[in-house]
Scaffold this motif. Structure first.
Motif, PDB file in Angstrom:
ATOM      1  N   PRO A 118       0.069 -18.177  28.408  1.00  0.00           N
ATOM      2  CA  PRO A 118       0.501 -18.474  29.797  1.00  0.00           C
ATOM      3  C   PRO A 118      -0.060 -19.771  30.340  1.00  0.00           C
ATOM      4  O   PRO A 118       0.319 -20.210  31.412  1.00  0.00           O
ATOM      5  CB  PRO A 118      -0.003 -17.271  30.570  1.00  0.00           C
ATOM      6  N   TRP A 119      -1.009 -20.373  29.633  1.00  0.00           N
ATOM      7  CA  TRP A 119      -1.467 -21.709  29.989  1.00  0.00           C
ATOM      8  C   TRP A 119      -1.925 -22.398  28.703  1.00  0.00           C
ATOM      9  O   TRP A 119      -2.039 -21.774  27.629  1.00  0.00           O
ATOM     10  CB  TRP A 119      -2.614 -21.649  31.023  1.00  0.00           C
ATOM     11  N   GLU A 120      -2.156 -23.652  28.786  1.00  0.00           N
ATOM     12  CA  GLU A 120      -2.546 -24.423  27.604  1.00  0.00           C
ATOM     13  C   GLU A 120      -3.922 -23.989  27.114  1.00  0.00           C
ATOM     14  O   GLU A 120      -4.835 -23.732  27.916  1.00  0.00           O
ATOM     15  CB  GLU A 120      -2.561 -25.907  27.953  1.00  0.00           C
ATOM     16  N   ASP A 121      -4.031 -23.879  25.792  1.00  0.00           N
ATOM     17  CA  ASP A 121      -5.269 -23.466  25.125  1.00  0.00           C
ATOM     18  C   ASP A 121      -5.665 -22.032  25.460  1.00  0.00           C
ATOM     19  O   ASP A 121      -6.850 -21.683  25.494  1.00  0.00           O
ATOM     20  CB  ASP A 121      -6.425 -24.401  25.479  1.00  0.00           C
ATOM     21  N   ALA A 122      -4.670 -21.185  25.723  1.00  0.00           N
ATOM     22  CA  ALA A 122      -4.964 -19.761  25.876  1.00  0.00           C
ATOM     23  C   ALA A 122      -5.421 -19.200  24.533  1.00  0.00           C
ATOM     24  O   ALA A 122      -5.226 -19.810  23.467  1.00  0.00           O
ATOM     25  CB  ALA A 122      -3.740 -19.019  26.385  1.00  0.00           C
ATOM     26  N   CYS A 123      -6.022 -18.042  24.593  1.00  0.00           N
ATOM     27  CA  CYS A 123      -6.592 -17.459  23.365  1.00  0.00           C
ATOM     28  C   CYS A 123      -5.516 -17.265  22.307  1.00  0.00           C
ATOM     29  O   CYS A 123      -4.452 -16.679  22.576  1.00  0.00           O
ATOM     30  CB  CYS A 123      -7.254 -16.119  23.703  1.00  0.00           C
ATOM     31  N   GLY A 124      -5.789 -17.744  21.103  1.00  0.00           N
ATOM     32  CA  GLY A 124      -4.825 -17.626  20.006  1.00  0.00           C
ATOM     33  C   GLY A 124      -5.382 -16.931  18.777  1.00  0.00           C
ATOM     34  O   GLY A 124      -4.854 -17.107  17.676  1.00  0.00           O
ATOM     35  N   VAL A 125      -6.442 -16.136  18.942  1.00  0.00           N
ATOM     36  CA  VAL A 125      -7.023 -15.443  17.786  1.00  0.00           C
ATOM     37  C   VAL A 125      -6.166 -14.229  17.444  1.00  0.00           C
ATOM     38  O   VAL A 125      -5.357 -13.755  18.245  1.00  0.00           O
ATOM     39  CB  VAL A 125      -8.472 -15.022  18.080  1.00  0.00           C
ATOM     40  N   TYR A 126      -6.372 -13.724  16.222  1.00  0.00           N
ATOM     41  CA  TYR A 126      -5.647 -12.568  15.728  1.00  0.00           C
ATOM     42  C   TYR A 126      -6.641 -11.457  15.378  1.00  0.00           C
ATOM     43  O   TYR A 126      -7.811 -11.728  15.086  1.00  0.00           O
ATOM     44  CB  TYR A 126      -4.829 -12.916  14.479  1.00  0.00           C
ATOM     45  N   SER A 127      -6.142 -10.266  15.360  1.00  0.00           N
ATOM     46  CA  SER A 127      -6.955  -9.145  14.893  1.00  0.00           C
ATOM     47  C   SER A 127      -7.236  -9.311  13.405  1.00  0.00           C
ATOM     48  O   SER A 127      -6.338  -9.663  12.624  1.00  0.00           O
ATOM     49  CB  SER A 127      -6.235  -7.825  15.161  1.00  0.00           C
ATOM     50  N   ALA A 128      -8.466  -9.037  13.025  1.00  0.00           N
ATOM     51  CA  ALA A 128      -8.875  -9.234  11.626  1.00  0.00           C
ATOM     52  C   ALA A 128      -8.728  -7.981  10.792  1.00  0.00           C
ATOM     53  O   ALA A 128      -9.210  -7.945   9.655  1.00  0.00           O
ATOM     54  CB  ALA A 128     -10.319  -9.717  11.563  1.00  0.00           C
ATOM     55  N   VAL A 129      -8.064  -6.940  11.296  1.00  0.00           N
ATOM     56  CA  VAL A 129      -8.008  -5.694  10.555  1.00  0.00           C
ATOM     57  C   VAL A 129      -7.208  -5.854   9.261  1.00  0.00           C
ATOM     58  O   VAL A 129      -7.559  -5.281   8.220  1.00  0.00           O
ATOM     59  CB  VAL A 129      -7.428  -4.577  11.447  1.00  0.00           C
ATOM     60  N   LEU A 130      -6.143  -6.667   9.303  1.00  0.00           N
ATOM     61  CA  LEU A 130      -5.335  -6.868   8.088  1.00  0.00           C
ATOM     62  C   LEU A 130      -6.102  -7.687   7.052  1.00  0.00           C
ATOM     63  O   LEU A 130      -6.168  -7.305   5.874  1.00  0.00           O
ATOM     64  CB  LEU A 130      -4.032  -7.571   8.449  1.00  0.00           C
ATOM     65  N   SER A 131      -6.641  -8.813   7.488  1.00  0.00           N
ATOM     66  CA  SER A 131      -7.356  -9.666   6.533  1.00  0.00           C
ATOM     67  C   SER A 131      -8.608  -8.971   6.005  1.00  0.00           C
ATOM     68  O   SER A 131      -8.961  -9.121   4.825  1.00  0.00           O
ATOM     69  CB  SER A 131      -7.733 -10.993   7.197  1.00  0.00           C
ATOM     70  N   GLU A 132      -9.292  -8.209   6.846  1.00  0.00           N
ATOM     71  CA  GLU A 132     -10.469  -7.476   6.377  1.00  0.00           C
ATOM     72  C   GLU A 132     -10.096  -6.477   5.289  1.00  0.00           C
ATOM     73  O   GLU A 132     -10.776  -6.364   4.257  1.00  0.00           O
ATOM     74  CB  GLU A 132     -11.139  -6.755   7.546  1.00  0.00           C
ATOM     75  N   ALA A 133      -9.008  -5.751   5.519  1.00  0.00           N
ATOM     76  CA  ALA A 133      -8.575  -4.763   4.527  1.00  0.00           C
ATOM     77  C   ALA A 133      -8.186  -5.432   3.219  1.00  0.00           C
ATOM     78  O   ALA A 133      -8.532  -4.956   2.125  1.00  0.00           O
ATOM     79  CB  ALA A 133      -7.413  -3.944   5.078  1.00  0.00           C
ATOM     80  N   ALA A 134      -7.469  -6.570   3.304  1.00  0.00           N
ATOM     81  CA  ALA A 134      -7.044  -7.253   2.082  1.00  0.00           C
ATOM     82  C   ALA A 134      -8.226  -7.838   1.330  1.00  0.00           C
ATOM     83  O   ALA A 134      -8.315  -7.736   0.099  1.00  0.00           O
ATOM     84  CB  ALA A 134      -6.038  -8.351   2.441  1.00  0.00           C
ATOM     85  N   ILE A 135      -9.163  -8.450   2.060  1.00  0.00           N
ATOM     86  CA  ILE A 135     -10.318  -9.059   1.398  1.00  0.00           C
ATOM     87  C   ILE A 135     -11.207  -7.991   0.773  1.00  0.00           C
ATOM     88  O   ILE A 135     -11.715  -8.155  -0.342  1.00  0.00           O
ATOM     89  CB  ILE A 135     -11.103  -9.913   2.411  1.00  0.00           C
ATOM     90  N   ARG A 136     -11.392  -6.875   1.481  1.00  0.00           N
ATOM     91  CA  ARG A 136     -12.228  -5.812   0.915  1.00  0.00           C
ATOM     92  C   ARG A 136     -11.576  -5.192  -0.314  1.00  0.00           C
ATOM     93  O   ARG A 136     -12.248  -4.923  -1.314  1.00  0.00           O
ATOM     94  CB  ARG A 136     -12.489  -4.746   1.976  1.00  0.00           C
ATOM     95  N   PHE A 137     -10.281  -4.975  -0.252  1.00  0.00           N
ATOM     96  CA  PHE A 137      -9.595  -4.430  -1.426  1.00  0.00           C
ATOM     97  C   PHE A 137      -9.699  -5.385  -2.603  1.00  0.00           C
ATOM     98  O   PHE A 137      -9.938  -4.973  -3.741  1.00  0.00           O
ATOM     99  CB  PHE A 137      -8.130  -4.175  -1.093  1.00  0.00           C
ATOM    100  N   GLN A 138      -9.526  -6.675  -2.346  1.00  0.00           N
ATOM    101  CA  GLN A 138      -9.626  -7.652  -3.427  1.00  0.00           C
ATOM    102  C   GLN A 138     -11.014  -7.646  -4.045  1.00  0.00           C
ATOM    103  O   GLN A 138     -11.167  -7.664  -5.275  1.00  0.00           O
ATOM    104  CB  GLN A 138      -9.285  -9.042  -2.884  1.00  0.00           C
ATOM    105  N   ALA A 139     -12.053  -7.603  -3.195  1.00  0.00           N
ATOM    106  CA  ALA A 139     -13.424  -7.642  -3.715  1.00  0.00           C
ATOM    107  C   ALA A 139     -13.755  -6.383  -4.502  1.00  0.00           C
ATOM    108  O   ALA A 139     -14.310  -6.455  -5.611  1.00  0.00           O
ATOM    109  CB  ALA A 139     -14.398  -7.827  -2.557  1.00  0.00           C
ATOM    110  N   GLU A 140     -13.438  -5.213  -3.945  1.00  0.00           N
ATOM    111  CA  GLU A 140     -13.776  -3.960  -4.623  1.00  0.00           C
ATOM    112  C   GLU A 140     -13.007  -3.809  -5.928  1.00  0.00           C
ATOM    113  O   GLU A 140     -13.575  -3.425  -6.964  1.00  0.00           O
ATOM    114  CB  GLU A 140     -13.491  -2.789  -3.701  1.00  0.00           C
ATOM    115  N   THR A 141     -11.712  -4.099  -5.889  1.00  0.00           N
ATOM    116  CA  THR A 141     -10.904  -3.934  -7.096  1.00  0.00           C
ATOM    117  C   THR A 141     -11.265  -4.961  -8.154  1.00  0.00           C
ATOM    118  O   THR A 141     -11.249  -4.669  -9.353  1.00  0.00           O
ATOM    119  CB  THR A 141      -9.412  -4.034  -6.741  1.00  0.00           C
ATOM    120  N   MET A 142     -11.604  -6.160  -7.721  1.00  0.00           N
ATOM    121  CA  MET A 142     -12.006  -7.189  -8.690  1.00  0.00           C
ATOM    122  C   MET A 142     -13.293  -6.785  -9.387  1.00  0.00           C
ATOM    123  O   MET A 142     -13.450  -6.989 -10.598  1.00  0.00           O
ATOM    124  CB  MET A 142     -12.191  -8.520  -7.964  1.00  0.00           C
ATOM    125  N   GLN A 143     -14.213  -6.199  -8.655  1.00  0.00           N
ATOM    126  CA  GLN A 143     -15.469  -5.771  -9.260  1.00  0.00           C
ATOM    127  C   GLN A 143     -15.242  -4.650 -10.263  1.00  0.00           C
ATOM    128  O   GLN A 143     -15.906  -4.588 -11.303  1.00  0.00           O
ATOM    129  CB  GLN A 143     -16.431  -5.312  -8.174  1.00  0.00           C
TER     130      GLN A 143
END
Length: 828
Positions: A118-143
């Motif tokens: 609604p204005w310039e430089d408003a918050c543009g972050v995203y929820s990290a639940v998807l990336s956290e799940a993907a990174i954790r799955f990659q790390a655990e499965t790779m190990q």
């Protein structure tokens, strides 16, 4: 096609002129193909102007040839048009899956959005639940799937023998060497595959032999570049599998120069965009950038190639489809190559009864080049990933996070209304802490000219809702953390294991699918290594020569090192702790060394075989080396082919040596050493007894650990029982004969026997003397009894006489008394 036949006769009537009949033919064939056939009567039949079909010359075409070079352009154009239409239909069938995938990619959280509303430089972050799940799955499965030692272990096909076990070790070491060292791109490709798998729900590995690298390769292909009909069950039964390739102009020129593709003019590259790229551009409002690379369709499909496919039977000539790989340029719709896609040793469709045929089949089995890795099996062919499962949670969490951050921004830097004409030096930039600015106001107080808007602080309700949504998303994505505080430190291992299993069960199912897909991938890699690799190893293998490579691969199966039943190390450690507790209650029924060895391997400690050597790890040794190993507490093992009598003699002599006995007697572990050596002697003794039984039977016995059929085991038991009786009788006779020989030959034994005879005579003499003494004692006893009887009789007679005397005396005294009393009255 023109054919001119000029006939010339030597005379108008050759029969009347009695001249030989001559026919001159001037044939202008225009280089047309012709065939000559000699008939039974000696004449020759010439067939002019007929073209040959690919089938007529198929025997001259190599198996790996590009069949497109032998087909007419019209046939190729029709085939290309049909394939493109079918591929487009397959693309449309996965439309819903693509839309969900694209929407989920927007909230993945791997980028920061520069927002203007609604204005310039408003918050543009995203929820990290998807990336956290993907990174954790990659790390655990790779190990789990790619440990430092390599991802491959082996499984022996058929009966296990020492030779097969050594071959399995060599195959395991070689496969791990190929994947970790030679195939330098494999680890990176595998990590990329796991990350794509977690998000998209499907990812593919393409396994093939690269002639440029002169080795096998396994590359990751994202799901958007593999087009399969939505209703297909798996890759083996799919009607078509299309791989979208992108090649630069230079790469196309190299492939055409090497005759891998047809040398045809494709013109300039025409851009082609997949359904996924189009959807991304549509949702983002962007224009797709044209790519200067050629877009190729590599179609693996069952097709009917005119002139190359066999008929079902000779009556109706109905062709059967066979597996082919057709590569075409999507922009120009030009077929570049057509190649057979089955094993060369299988029957050719054009010649189903040829000499190379091993088994009659209507169509050969296609050769697989792709491996499908699914995350969650869904409604269609493509799997469901984290984007499909928790993408909605990520989108809702993104909205809540932005609202909270924007509310905090407005609360800390509020805006408002000010009176017209009011001027603030420095314009409307935020006032820094400790800063005072000059203000020009038209009239009244400052607070009467400025009214801040009533912005609230970030809502606690929104924060609680964000935490709830995030936790639900993490739980659904199987990445929620286990609350260790909920478990007691004194809780039984079974309770802890149950909690772990409940928490890790969804992820364990996913890793089981990864395990199965890796198994299929390793099978393809093994087949390529065995087929294309040199016949000898690149290094000196243990227990074999360098030329045993192909033989080793033929008897060994390769599987991943991961355990589909235990997805994490924590789960396996807890399982082994439960077994250790059970073993403490009844240690006599457990193989504790093997259990401890397995525990060390589960913990990932290197060189477990050196930390805790097992008997099966031992190699044959001479008796002296075995004695030395026992003295330092190392395990020893007897082998069936050794000279067991020699080993037993050497070990027993070692124990009877007085110097060794005196030295070992001062060692506190002497009893354990002696027990270990005697156990080893017993093992040799058992093998020696087995060898003697075999000599009695006249045939070798089956291996000790080999399972036997019931009838064979019963018959063998009866034969062994008879042989054991004969062996006992033989041993008894040998023992008696040996004893007799010793008595006859040993002077010391003879002296001992004489001394024994003297002792026996002394014993007999003493026995006789004791008997005489006993008789004399009996006689003395009898005489004593007689004397006592006589004494008793004498005493009785004396008593009777004394009694009589006493009675007579009493009578006399009585008579005297009576007489005296009679005399007294007379005197008065």
């Amino acid at each position: 096609m023109a054919t001119n036949v000029d006939k010339a006769l030597t005379s108008a009537n050759p029969l009347l002129d009695n001249e030989p009949f001559q026919l001159e033919l001037d044939l202008d064939l225009d280089d047309s193909p012709s065939t000559q056939t000699q008939l039974d009567d000696g004449s020759i039949e010439i067939t002019l102007g007929e073209s040959t079909s690919p089938t007529d010359t198929d025997e001259d075409i190599s198996f790996d040839a590009n069949l497109a070079d032998y087909l007419d352009e019209s046939v190729l154009a029709t085939l290309a048009s049909d394939l493109i239409d079918e591929v487009e239909t397959d693309i449309q069938s996965r439309k819903d899956w693509v839309e969900t995938y694209v929407k989920g990619m927007e909230v993945l959280g791997l980028k920061y959005e520069e927002r203007m509303e609604p204005w310039e430089d408003a918050c543009g972050v995203y929820s990290a639940v998807l990336s956290e799940a993907a990174i954790r799955f990659q790390a655990e499965t790779m190990q789990e799937t790619f440990p430092a030692a390599g991802p491959v272990k082996t499984l022996i096909l058929g009966e296990s023998t020492p030779e097969k076990e050594k071959a399995a070790e060599r195959v395991r070491d070689d496969m791990n060497y190929q994947i970790t060292e030679v195939m330098s791109e494999y680890r990176t490709e595998h990590e990329r595959a796991l990350f794509n798998l977690a998000l998209a729900g499907s990812v593919f590995k393409k396994v093939y032999f690269d002639p440029n690298l002169d080795r096998q390769v396994s590359i990751t292909v994202p799901a958007e570049d593999i087009i399969v009909p939505w209703g297909a069950t798996d890759l083996n039964t799919a009607e078509r599998v299309t791989h979208i390739l992108r090649k630069t102009k230079l790469e196309m020129q190299k492939l055409q120069a090497s005759e891998f593709y047809r040398d045809v003019d494709l013109g300039e590259a025409r851009s082609y965009h997949t359904d996924l790229e189009k959807k991304k551009a549509e949702d983002s409002g962007f224009t797709i950038t044209d790519d200067n690379r050629y877009s190729l369709f590599e179609c693996h499909a069952d097709l009917v190639i005119p002139g190359f496919d066999a008929a079902e039977d000779e009556d109706n000539l109905s062709p059967l489809p066979s597996p082919y790989v057709v590569t075409l340029d999507r922009g120009s719709q030009t077929i570049l190559s057509i190649r057979r896609n089955w094993e060369p040793h299988l029957p050719s469709p054009a010649h189903p009864t040829g000499t190379a045929t091993q088994r009659p089949t209507p169509t050969p089995l296609k050769r697989q080049h792709f491996v499908h890795y699914p995350y969650i099996i869904g409604f269609g062919f493509y799997g469901l990933g984290l984007i499909h499962i928790i993408g909605g949670y990520a989108r809702a969490g993104t909205s809540l996070i932005r609202q909270l951050v924007d509310a905090g921004t407005l609360n800390n830097l509020p805006g408002g209304l000010k009176a017209r004409g009011m001027r603030i030096k420095g314009d409307d930039t935020p006032i820094a802490p400790g800063e005072f600015r000059d203000v020009d106001i038209p009239s009244g107080a400052i607070r009467d000219n400025i009214m801040p808007l009533p912005y609230k602080e970030p809502s606690q309700v929104l924060l609680a809702l964000l935490n709830q949504i995030t936790e639900e998303g993490r739980r659904l994505g199987a990445i929620s953390d286990l609350n260790v505080s909920d478990m007691s430190a004194n809780a039984p291992v079974g309770t802890t294991l149950a909690i772990l299993e409940r928490t890790l069960k969804p992820m364990a199912a996913v890793q089981a699918r990864v395990h199965y897909a890796m198994k299929q991938e390793f099978k393809l890699l093994k087949a390529l290594i065995a087929e294309y690799a040199p016949s000898q190893y690149d290094y000196k293998p243990s227990h074999a020569n360098r030329k045993a490579r192909r033989e080793d691969y033929a008897t060994t199966e390769v599987i991943p090192v991961s355990d589909p039943n235990s997805s994490t190390m924590a789960q396996r450690v807890v399982q082994y702790q439960a077994i250790m507790q059970m073993a403490q209650a009844a240690p006599q029924i457990y193989d504790l060394p093997y259990l401890h060895r397995q525990m060390i391997e589960v913990l990932g400690v290197k060189n477990a075989d050196k930390i805790l050597p097992m008997p099966e790890d031992q190699t044959p040794r001479d008796p002296i080396s075995e004695n030395m190993a026992v003295m330092i507490g190392k395990p020893v093992k007897a082998f069936i082919y050794q000279d067991h009598d020699a080993h037993i003699s050497a070990h027993m002599t070692f124990l009877q040596d007085p110097m060794i006995a005196a030295t070992l007697g001062q060692n506190p572990m002497a009893q354990q050493m002696q027990a270990a050596l005697m156990a080893h002697v017993a093992e040799h003794l058992g093998y020696s007894y087995r060898k003697q039984i075999e000599e009695q039977l006249g045939v070798p016995l089956p291996p000790p650990d080999k399972p036997l059929p019931e009838e064979f085991e019963v018959q063998l038991s009866r034969l062994v029982a008879d042989a054991s009786k004969q062996l006992v009788q033989m041993h008894q006779s040998q023992a008696a004969q040996q004893q007799a020989q010793q008595q006859a030959q040993d002077p010391l034994l003879q002296i001992q026997q004489q001394e024994l005879q003297v002792k026996q005579q002394d014993i007999q003499r003493k026995a006789q003397k004791d008997a005489l003494d006993a008789k004399q004692a009996d006689r003395r006893l009898s005489l004593e009894e007689q004397r006592l009887l006589l004494d008793a009789q004498k005493s009785g007679a004396q008593l009777q006489a004394q009694d009589k005397q006493n009675a007579d005396r009493l009578k006399m005294d009585l008579m005297k008394t009576v007489v005296q009393q009679q005399r007294k009255p007379k005197e008065k």
